[in-house]
Design a protein around this motif. Structure first.
Motif, PDB file in Angstrom:
ATOM      1  N   ASN A  24       0.837  -1.205   0.000  1.00 57.30           N
ATOM      2  CA  ASN A  24       0.000   0.000   0.000  1.00 57.30           C
ATOM      3  C   ASN A  24       0.874   1.259   0.000  1.00 57.30           C
ATOM      4  OD1 ASN A  24      -2.352  -1.368  -0.053  1.00 57.30           O
ATOM      5  ND2 ASN A  24      -2.935  -0.978   2.082  1.00 57.30           N
ATOM      6  N   ALA A  25       1.897   1.202   0.871  1.00 57.37           N
ATOM      7  CA  ALA A  25       2.755   2.386   0.998  1.00 57.37           C
ATOM      8  C   ALA A  25       3.420   2.755  -0.327  1.00 57.37           C
ATOM      9  CB  ALA A  25       3.817   2.127   2.072  1.00 57.37           C
ATOM     10  N   LEU A  26       3.781   1.732  -1.096  1.00 60.15           N
ATOM     11  CA  LEU A  26       4.421   2.004  -2.378  1.00 60.15           C
ATOM     12  C   LEU A  26       3.412   2.399  -3.442  1.00 60.15           C
ATOM     13  CD1 LEU A  26       7.040  -0.909  -2.583  1.00 60.15           C
ATOM     14  CD2 LEU A  26       7.378   1.435  -1.795  1.00 60.15           C
ATOM     15  N   LYS A  27       2.180   1.884  -3.296  1.00 58.75           N
ATOM     16  CA  LYS A  27       1.172   2.062  -4.339  1.00 58.75           C
ATOM     17  C   LYS A  27       0.549   3.462  -4.303  1.00 58.75           C
ATOM     18  CE  LYS A  27      -1.555  -1.491  -4.553  1.00 58.75           C
ATOM     19  NZ  LYS A  27      -2.746  -2.281  -4.187  1.00 58.75           N
ATOM     20  N   PHE A  28       0.190   3.909  -3.095  1.00 57.44           N
ATOM     21  CA  PHE A  28      -0.576   5.149  -3.007  1.00 57.44           C
ATOM     22  C   PHE A  28       0.345   6.353  -2.817  1.00 57.44           C
ATOM     23  CE2 PHE A  28      -3.447   1.745  -1.617  1.00 57.44           C
ATOM     24  CZ  PHE A  28      -4.404   1.858  -2.606  1.00 57.44           C
ATOM     25  N   VAL A  29       0.986   6.641  -3.877  1.00 57.11           N
ATOM     26  CA  VAL A  29       1.926   7.778  -3.873  1.00 57.11           C
ATOM     27  C   VAL A  29       1.568   8.675  -5.057  1.00 57.11           C
ATOM     28  CG1 VAL A  29       4.352   8.460  -3.994  1.00 57.11           C
ATOM     29  CG2 VAL A  29       3.723   6.315  -2.880  1.00 57.11           C
ATOM     30  N   GLU A  30       1.683   9.964  -4.821  1.00 56.00           N
ATOM     31  CA  GLU A  30       1.418  10.905  -5.915  1.00 56.00           C
ATOM     32  C   GLU A  30       2.305  10.575  -7.102  1.00 56.00           C
ATOM     33  OE1 GLU A  30       1.416  15.343  -5.316  1.00 56.00           O
ATOM     34  OE2 GLU A  30       0.831  14.624  -3.299  1.00 56.00           O
ATOM     35  N   PRO A  36       8.512   6.922  -3.752  1.00 59.79           N
ATOM     36  CA  PRO A  36       7.951   6.401  -2.484  1.00 59.79           C
ATOM     37  C   PRO A  36       9.064   6.141  -1.476  1.00 59.79           C
ATOM     38  CG  PRO A  36       7.380   5.010  -4.389  1.00 59.79           C
ATOM     39  CD  PRO A  36       8.446   5.947  -4.858  1.00 59.79           C
ATOM     40  N   GLU A  37       8.794   6.609  -0.252  1.00 57.74           N
ATOM     41  CA  GLU A  37       9.746   6.352   0.829  1.00 57.74           C
ATOM     42  C   GLU A  37       8.987   5.717   1.989  1.00 57.74           C
ATOM     43  OE1 GLU A  37      11.939   9.780   2.008  1.00 57.74           O
ATOM     44  OE2 GLU A  37      12.754  10.092  -0.028  1.00 57.74           O
ATOM     45  N   VAL A  38       9.499   4.588   2.424  1.00 56.94           N
ATOM     46  CA  VAL A  38       8.827   3.875   3.526  1.00 56.94           C
ATOM     47  C   VAL A  38       9.839   3.620   4.631  1.00 56.94           C
ATOM     48  CG1 VAL A  38       7.417   1.877   4.155  1.00 56.94           C
ATOM     49  CG2 VAL A  38       7.410   2.723   1.790  1.00 56.94           C
ATOM     50  N   ARG A  39       9.380   3.842   5.875  1.00 61.01           N
ATOM     51  CA  ARG A  39      10.267   3.604   7.002  1.00 61.01           C
ATOM     52  C   ARG A  39       9.553   2.683   7.992  1.00 61.01           C
ATOM     53  NH1 ARG A  39      11.353   7.578  11.491  1.00 61.01           N
ATOM     54  NH2 ARG A  39      13.176   6.735  12.577  1.00 61.01           N
ATOM     55  N   VAL A  40      10.251   1.663   8.415  1.00 61.49           N
ATOM     56  CA  VAL A  40       9.661   0.758   9.419  1.00 61.49           C
ATOM     57  C   VAL A  40      10.465   0.879  10.704  1.00 61.49           C
ATOM     58  CG1 VAL A  40       9.003  -1.613   9.974  1.00 61.49           C
ATOM     59  CG2 VAL A  40       8.973  -0.836   7.591  1.00 61.49           C
ATOM     60  N   ARG A  41       9.758   1.177  11.804  1.00 60.22           N
ATOM     61  CA  ARG A  41      10.469   1.299  13.074  1.00 60.22           C
ATOM     62  C   ARG A  41       9.607   0.701  14.200  1.00 60.22           C
ATOM     63  NH1 ARG A  41       8.596   5.550  16.183  1.00 60.22           N
ATOM     64  NH2 ARG A  41       7.070   6.874  15.134  1.00 60.22           N
ATOM     65  N   ALA A  42      10.253   0.554  15.351  1.00 58.46           N
ATOM     66  CA  ALA A  42       9.532  -0.070  16.472  1.00 58.46           C
ATOM     67  C   ALA A  42       9.523   0.848  17.674  1.00 58.46           C
ATOM     68  CB  ALA A  42      10.179  -1.401  16.852  1.00 58.46           C
ATOM     69  N   ASP A  43       8.598   0.611  18.555  1.00 59.30           N
ATOM     70  CA  ASP A  43       8.287   1.536  19.619  1.00 59.30           C
ATOM     71  C   ASP A  43       7.694   0.686  20.756  1.00 59.30           C
ATOM     72  OD1 ASP A  43       7.685   3.823  20.869  1.00 59.30           O
ATOM     73  OD2 ASP A  43       6.261   4.588  19.388  1.00 59.30           O
ATOM     74  N   LEU A  44       8.307   0.718  21.950  1.00 61.45           N
ATOM     75  CA  LEU A  44       7.754  -0.083  23.069  1.00 61.45           C
ATOM     76  C   LEU A  44       6.913   0.810  23.956  1.00 61.45           C
ATOM     77  CD1 LEU A  44      10.449  -2.522  24.508  1.00 61.45           C
ATOM     78  CD2 LEU A  44       8.019  -3.017  24.226  1.00 61.45           C
ATOM     79  N   ARG A  45       5.666   0.463  24.144  1.00 62.33           N
ATOM     80  CA  ARG A  45       4.840   1.269  25.047  1.00 62.33           C
ATOM     81  C   ARG A  45       3.825   0.391  25.787  1.00 62.33           C
ATOM     82  NH1 ARG A  45       1.492   5.324  21.334  1.00 62.33           N
ATOM     83  NH2 ARG A  45       3.506   5.752  20.370  1.00 62.33           N
ATOM     84  N   ASP A  46       3.736   0.603  27.084  1.00 64.36           N
ATOM     85  CA  ASP A  46       2.774  -0.108  27.943  1.00 64.36           C
ATOM     86  C   ASP A  46       2.780  -1.614  27.709  1.00 64.36           C
ATOM     87  OD1 ASP A  46       2.048   2.368  28.851  1.00 64.36           O
ATOM     88  OD2 ASP A  46       0.428   2.592  27.363  1.00 64.36           O
ATOM     89  N   GLY A  47       3.967  -2.179  27.563  1.00 66.88           N
ATOM     90  CA  GLY A  47       4.038  -3.625  27.395  1.00 66.88           C
ATOM     91  C   GLY A  47       3.715  -4.104  25.996  1.00 66.88           C
TER      92      GLY A  47
END
Lengths: 166, 696
Positions: free
Chosen positions: B601-607, B612-623
């Motif tokens: 989706n991220a690559l497809k729906f671009v003007e 297209p630039e996509v970044r995947v990251r992680a985030d720890l919150r409340d377990g």
């Protein structure tokens, strides 16, 4: 020719459709009937609302005259056809505007919902070009011909019993 | 009457002559007096005697005495009073006579026995006086002797019947009061045997099944002899005959008998033998009681009567003993049973006071019998429950209805356990409640189980409702899904059909370039159809397939996808996966499905024209571990945002997507126990996130 006269007197059908192929088949059928000038098409619900409200490009009523009838697909992106129907029925100026639901859905729920929301007619999408021609001919005869309802407000109240599958 | 000739009344009529000399007159008077005396002496109906005071010799006797003793006058005058007296009375009578003769006593009276001429005993009443001369010297004794034999016999009979009565009374009371009548039977029967002057008695019991007599007691003879009868058929002995016929058997004059049935008793020297059956209330034979005499050939009616009475008493006592024994046995059995059952059990009397508890009661309550007496049971009840218990119990006592209630009772450990308490009335023949038998059955575990069951039933019902609801939801979703998918498939189909027709027209009308364009469109429609079918299959698999969870290195997974999926290889796209992404609890296949959709989706729906630039990251919150997929695409309108994960909700023309992808992502993440979300604005890119539990 009567149909030509209709086109000339700005008897417009607004067709709301995101399927490119369906738009092509409907416009071809209008062309074959010789009333292509009566057809205006928009890609989605947002554009339909804009058209009816006369905003942006649609402010030019010469090019985009108010339609006599709306041919409305249901499965539209972002804003569903029913949302559009609801919006029309709640609109102070267009609440009496005839709306023909044009869908490939054959579900009774969809038909009932259309009636509840005040659609005037429920027409299933056909599979052949000849059938598209029939749909367009019936549409023109019923809603645009001189003998048919000629003005908004004289088409029977929304949700009335003339909601039939032709 | 001769009495008329007696002097006294006629005395005044005697004429006295003067010429008779004084001596002659005296003699005459003496003779006259003597005659008168003799006449009187002889005609008396009672015996009279004059005796020498020294020797006791009879000097003069009258006819009545001769009749009384059976001796002639001459025979009597040859004897002394000592000779006449029965040897057993002789000394005591002679002592009285001697006292009188010596002048110590003026006379005496005595009842005693004489021995008649024929050797028989004559009971007499003797009234004796001493006669002295003018000088006061003892001259002779005179005695009046009355025959009192019949009176004495009557008295003796009376005494004997009194003794008999006393014996019977003693027998009866001894039998009735003895705690074990068996123990006194032998002694009592021996008393009776002696009273009847019998040599032996036998007491047998009847064994009705074997039709044999069994030795029970005997007297005057060794039990060994009595046991001889045990081996015999009922008809082969006198006692057996009595037992077999339920009738009295009296055998007399046995000395000359040859009856084999009396062989045993004859061997003992018995001459008269009487056997009475011991009869129960319905004349059933319990056994026999028999007496045998060796000193006579017959029994008197009185003897037999006494034997029968004693036999009847013994029968009653035996019956009582049997009943008591049966009762005691059943009581022993009952107690054994009551003590062996796991229930608490008790007896209460008719007014509700408890008189007995089984062993379990004391074990459970830890109470002593003294504490539990009467209404002491109240102390092991919950004070809060007691009034209700008492009310029910008293109402049952009044109505006689069985009692049933679930009641907590305090155990020796101070803790309460629940008991099902039941009490049923025991009634007499007239229907009156005699007492109550109660049990307390520990139902704590049952109650606990009942509660657990009710709870789990409730839980189960809730679970079923929940499952049903989610199942219904799923069915509705699937219905909606299958409906919509077939509906959506119609569009490409319709396109293919329409374009095919137009292609045909174009070819017929000689516009091959146009035909080519429509053929291309048919291919596009077919491709769309394929996408729809593929997505539909993926979705239905995501719903259906098990997704076992385990720790997944999601960073590695993503990098692998970026490196190997052709659609992510486009030179113009840039996908950056953060290096330090923690492991998550998930399913590798499910995660692959999610991220291929999100990245796609991220690559497809671009003007158009934008890289297209996509970044995947992680985030720890409340377990939770939140994985972000951020793009620089067209973004999502505020109107569309809430529905973006809904099935077939499309943000753009149907050409761009099937409307299944994000619905699939949500479904898979939900099934892995996680959540999905998105932050976006039109034209400003989208930031999708997937939240899962981090792997430990």
């Amino acid at each position: 020719m009567a149909l030509l006269a209709v086109a000339e007197s700005k008897l417009i059908v607004l067709y709301v459709e995101d399927e490119e192929s369906d738009r092509l088949f409907v416009s071809r059928a209008f062309a074959k009937e010789g009333c292509e000038p009566c057809l205006r098409m928009v890609n989605d619900g947002r554009a339909a609302m804009d058209y009816l409200s006369g905003v942006a490009d649609y402010a030019d009523r010469e090019r985009f005259p108010l339609p006599r009838v709306v041919l409305l697909d249901l499965n539209l992106p972002e804003i569903h056809g029913f949302e559009v129907l609801k919006w029309i029925r709640e609109h102070p100026l267009h609440s009496e505007l005839p709306v023909v639901i044009f869908t490939s859905s054959t579900r009774d729920e969809d038909r009932a919902r259309a009636q509840l929301l005040g659609a005037n007619q429920f027409v299933p999408k056909p599979n052949t070009l000849a059938a598209f021609g029939d749909v367009v001919r019936n549409l023109v005869a019923r809603w645009l011909s001189a003998g048919g309802p000629t003005a908004p407000g004289s088409t029977g109240s929304p949700g009335s019993s003339n909601l039939v599958a032709d | 009457m001769t009495v008329t000739r007696l002097p006294g009344a006629a005395g005044g009529a005697v004429v006295l002559h003067s010429d008779v000399s004084e001596r002659k007159r005296e003699e005459q008077a003496l003779r006259q007096s003597e005659d008168q005396f003799r006449a009187m002496f002889n005609i008396a109906s009672v015996g009279k005697a004059q005796t020498d005071p020294v020797t006791g010799r009879l000097l003069r006797v009258n006819a009545a005495l001769c009749r009384l003793t059976g001796y002639t006058e001459a025979e009597l005058l040859a004897r002394s009073v000592r000779d006449l007296t029965h040897p057993e009375d002789r000394e005591s009578d002679w002592a009285s006579f001697a006292r009188m003769a010596s002048g110590e006593a003026p006379g005496y009276e005595n009842e005693m026995r004489y021995l008649a001429a024929d050797g028989s005993i004559v009971w007499v009443h003797v009234s004796a006086n001493l006669i002295r001369d003018e000088a006061g010297k003892p001259l002779r004794t005179t005695a009046i002797i009355q025959d009192i034999t019949s009176r004495h016999k009557a008295q003796a009979a009376l005494q004997r019947s009194r003794d008999r009565l006393e014996l019977l009374t003693r027998t009866m009371s001894a039998l009735l009061t003895a705690s074990d009548p068996q123990a006194v039977i032998e002694a009592l029967c021996n008393d009776v045997r002696r009273f009847l002057d019998c040599a032996v008695f036998f007491n047998f019991l009847l064994d009705p099944a074997k039709r044999r007599l069994r030795y029970n007691a005997c007297g005057g003879v060794a039990p060994r002899v009595a046991r001889l009868v045990e081996g015999l058929e009922l008809g082969a002995s006198l006692c057996g005959t009595a037992a077999g016929g339920a009738c009295r058997v009296v055998a007399e004059h046995l000395a000359g008998s040859a009856d084999p049935r009396s062989a045993v008793v004859r061997s003992l020297g018995i001459r008269a033998y009487a056997c009475h059956p011991l009869l129960g209330p319905e004349n059933q034979v319990l056994g026999t009681l028999s007496f045998g005499a060796s000193n006579r050939d017959t029994f008197s009616a009185e003897d037999l009567e006494l034997m029968k009475a004693v036999t009847d008493h013994v029968a009653v006592a035996m019956l009582r003993r049997r009943t008591e024994q049966a009762l005691r046995e059943s009581e022993v059995q009952f107690r054994g049973l009551a003590d062996s059952i796991p229930n608490l059990a008790w007896w209460a009397n008719a007014d509700g006071a408890i008189t007995w508890y089984n062993r379990r009661w004391y074990e459970y309550t830890g109470a002593t019998p003294g504490q539990m007496e009467g209404w002491g049971w109240e102390s092991v009840h919950d004070p809060g429950m007691l009034p209700g218990v008492l009310e029910r119990w008293k109402s049952c006592l009044a109505s006689g209805e069985p009692f049933e209630m679930e009641i907590p009772l305090r155990g020796a450990d101070g803790k309460f356990r629940w008991f099902l308490t039941r009490a049923v009335p025991v009634r007499d023949g007239a229907g009156n409640v005699l007492r109550w038998f109660g049990t307390n059955t520990d139902i704590s575990e049952i109650r606990e189980a009942r509660m657990v069951l009710a709870r789990s039933k409730e839980q189960l019902e809730g679970l079923v409702l929940e499952r049903t609801a989610s199942l219904r939801e799923l069915v509705e979703e699937m219905e909606h899904f299958s409906y919509t998918i077939t509906h959506d498939m119609r569009a490409p189909l319709r396109a293919m059909q329409g374009f095919a027709e137009i292609t045909g027209e174009a070819l017929v009308e000689g516009r091959p370039e146009e035909a080519e364009e429509f053929l291309r469109r048919i291919k596009v429609a077919a491709g769309r159809m394929d996408c729809l079918i593929t997505d539909a299959l993926s979705y239905s698999q995501a719903v259906r397939n098990e997704l076992p969870l385990g720790p997944v290195d999601v960073g590695k997974l993503l990098r692998g996808m970026v490196d190997t999926y052709p659609e992510f290889q486009a030179a113009k796209a840039r996908i950056m996966v953060e290096r330090e992404i923690p492991w998550v609890m998930g399913n590798e296949a499910g995660l692959t499905q999610c991220f291929s959709n999100l990245l796609g989706n991220a690559l497809k729906f671009v003007e158009a024209g934008r890289t297209p630039e996509v970044r995947v990251r992680a985030d720890l919150r409340d377990g939770w571990l939140r994985l972000w997929v951020e793009d620089n695409g067209i973004g999502i309108s505020a109107m569309m945002l809430p529905r973006v994960f809904d099935m077939f909700a499309r943000g753009s023309s149907s050409a761009a997507g099937t409307g299944i992808g994000l619905a699939l992502v949500r479904k898979v993440v939900n099934r892995m126990g996680g959540r999905v979300g998105v932050e976006s604005e039109s034209g400003r890119g989208s930031r999708f996130w997937v939240e899962l539990k981090p792997a430990r």
